[in-house]
Design a protein around this motif. Sequence first.
Motif, PDB file in Angstrom:
ATOM      1  N   ALA A   1       0.825  -1.206   0.000  1.00 47.11           N
ATOM      2  CA  ALA A   1       0.000   0.000   0.000  1.00 47.11           C
ATOM      3  C   ALA A   1       0.858   1.255   0.000  1.00 47.11           C
ATOM      4  N   GLU A   2       1.973   1.225   0.734  1.00 48.98           N
ATOM      5  CA  GLU A   2       2.844   2.395   0.815  1.00 48.98           C
ATOM      6  C   GLU A   2       3.438   2.739  -0.545  1.00 48.98           C
ATOM      7  N   LYS A   3       3.809   1.701  -1.310  1.00 48.79           N
ATOM      8  CA  LYS A   3       4.364   1.941  -2.647  1.00 48.79           C
ATOM      9  C   LYS A   3       3.327   2.600  -3.554  1.00 48.79           C
ATOM     10  N   ALA A   4       2.077   2.197  -3.409  1.00 49.81           N
ATOM     11  CA  ALA A   4       1.013   2.781  -4.236  1.00 49.81           C
ATOM     12  C   ALA A   4       0.619   4.158  -3.747  1.00 49.81           C
ATOM     13  N   GLY A   5       0.749   4.394  -2.445  1.00 43.01           N
ATOM     14  CA  GLY A   5       0.381   5.682  -1.869  1.00 43.01           C
ATOM     15  C   GLY A   5      -1.100   5.758  -1.562  1.00 43.01           C
ATOM     16  N   PRO A   6      -1.493   6.669  -0.670  1.00 38.27           N
ATOM     17  CA  PRO A   6      -2.919   6.826  -0.356  1.00 38.27           C
ATOM     18  C   PRO A   6      -3.672   7.460  -1.515  1.00 38.27           C
ATOM     19  N   LEU A   7      -4.946   7.175  -1.592  1.00 37.97           N
ATOM     20  CA  LEU A   7      -5.788   7.763  -2.628  1.00 37.97           C
ATOM     21  C   LEU A   7      -6.245   9.156  -2.200  1.00 37.97           C
ATOM     22  N   SER A   8      -6.181  10.090  -3.135  1.00 40.03           N
ATOM     23  CA  SER A   8      -6.760  11.406  -2.869  1.00 40.03           C
ATOM     24  C   SER A   8      -8.276  11.325  -2.979  1.00 40.03           C
ATOM     25  N   ALA A   9      -8.965  12.353  -2.518  1.00 38.32           N
ATOM     26  CA  ALA A   9     -10.424  12.368  -2.615  1.00 38.32           C
ATOM     27  C   ALA A   9     -10.870  12.258  -4.069  1.00 38.32           C
ATOM     28  N   THR A  10     -10.161  12.945  -4.979  1.00 35.87           N
ATOM     29  CA  THR A  10     -10.523  12.896  -6.397  1.00 35.87           C
ATOM     30  C   THR A  10     -10.285  11.513  -6.967  1.00 35.87           C
ATOM     31  N   GLU A  11      -9.163  10.895  -6.609  1.00 34.57           N
ATOM     32  CA  GLU A  11      -8.872   9.546  -7.098  1.00 34.57           C
ATOM     33  C   GLU A  11      -9.901   8.541  -6.595  1.00 34.57           C
ATOM     34  N   LEU A  12     -10.302   8.687  -5.338  1.00 40.04           N
ATOM     35  CA  LEU A  12     -11.295   7.768  -4.788  1.00 40.04           C
ATOM     36  C   LEU A  12     -12.648   7.960  -5.461  1.00 40.04           C
ATOM     37  N   LEU A  13     -13.035   9.209  -5.695  1.00 38.39           N
ATOM     38  CA  LEU A  13     -14.299   9.480  -6.373  1.00 38.39           C
ATOM     39  C   LEU A  13     -14.301   8.908  -7.775  1.00 38.39           C
ATOM     40  N   ASN A  14     -13.199   9.109  -8.504  1.00 42.80           N
ATOM     41  CA  ASN A  14     -13.103   8.579  -9.860  1.00 42.80           C
ATOM     42  C   ASN A  14     -13.116   7.052  -9.865  1.00 42.80           C
ATOM     43  N   ALA A  15     -12.440   6.451  -8.893  1.00 45.68           N
ATOM     44  CA  ALA A  15     -12.419   4.988  -8.814  1.00 45.68           C
ATOM     45  C   ALA A  15     -13.818   4.449  -8.519  1.00 45.68           C
ATOM     46  N   TRP A  16     -14.558   5.161  -7.665  1.00 47.76           N
ATOM     47  CA  TRP A  16     -15.918   4.703  -7.329  1.00 47.76           C
ATOM     48  C   TRP A  16     -16.822   4.758  -8.560  1.00 47.76           C
TER      49      TRP A  16
END
Length: 471
Positions: free
Chosen positions: A342-357
């Motif tokens: 998970a650390e290598k991928a990094g946390p998701l930003s709010a925009t990234e999470l919204l787009n992924a959803w």
Amino acid sequence: MSELVLESATRQLARLRSGEISVVELAEAHIRQIERLNPAINALVDFDAERVRLQARALDETTNAIGPLHGLPVTVKSSIATAGYLCEIGSTINRGSVAREDAAVVARLRAAGALILGTTNCPEFLMAYETDNLLHGRTSNPWDLGRSPGGSSGGESAAIAAGMSAGGLGSDSGGSVRLPAHFTGICALKPTPGRVPGRGHLPPCVGPFSVLGAIGPMARTIADVSLLFETLSGQDAIDPVSAPIGFRRLDPVSLREKTIGYFEEDGRVGVTEETRMAIRDSVRVLRDAGFRMEPFRPRTLELLRQLWWKFFVQCGAMFYEPAIRGKHDQLSPIFREFLSFAEKAGPLSATELLNAWAELDLLRSRMLEEMESHPILLCPVASIPAFRHGERSWRIGESQVDYLDAVRHTQWFNVLAAPAVVVPVGRSPEGLPIGVQIVARPYEDELALGVAVVLDEAFGYRPPPMATNID
């Protein structure tokens, strides 16, 4: 009496109903098998023989109506709340945590008359395909104690394969009932989320995990898995993802009108030759049984897998951060390994999470459109059979296959929220089990089970040698 424990759950229930054996006698047979094998396998982490005997006597003496699982000895993964039993999710952070009330599905088990033997081991916080933790240690595969039974329902699968339990409950957000079933030679269903109540699972199946995650039945035969699914499924009125759909019986003629698409690999990661042969043997048997079989590989698989990574790995780490903050020195190596991904991928930003959803719904729609012509899929469970403890890469042909790539085959269907069944079919050169995966569209769990029955009758469970070597 010891041979009883390796019989199917349906056969054990038939013996109970005929009066051939009592619940106490069946319980004692399982107690002996647990006391004989669990010290080496380490599948059950909360087991008390006297507590089991008390339950068995109460079930023998009851004057209440007899439920469909009356007297059946079962186990429950230790992430599914079982009142009075440890529910630590494999973490020293939760050491000594005991569930105060039953998960909804465990309450249904008890109402159906099941006899709960105990709870089973899992990797810390469920985030691994190997069952090991600092709290209870490593669970071993009854086919080879030097190998893993998989994860995260590895304790459950090992107990069932070795005859320490007639069946039970695991959970699956990335293959966690299916990979252990494949590794240990038993059967399992990851149902459509909500068809088996998820309320009471820890961590909760919420947010993206309400799509990815499901509690699923595990047993030695598809008939047993189907019995558990029929008994335990049905709407949970206070679970927002639980649909008002009951168990549906299939017409064998209409089942054979469905075209089954099959593929041996995803075009990116290879599989062993024995895995290919298990698919080919399955195709042959199903075709002979009257099914229409066509080569077919959905085009959206890799996109689904990439989305699974965002939700399971990146969101999973974000969910756990509050619980583990300042406690990293207490975490097991296997969970720290997950955190490193998970650390290598990094946390998701709010925009990234919204787009992924949003992408989640779009990709599910594309995949369902592809499955209109092939509503049932047949494919591998993993690239490899059970791996050695701590092993993280394998040579397949000319290619090196790494840990998370070797088990990608289950992850696609968590993102799709599709039901997927595993049934044992083949064997590796070392004699290890190899399962195949049958997948249907969401809410069509019975179709996948109906196809799996045919394969189970042709191939199916065989006991590991250590389970049958009775002194």
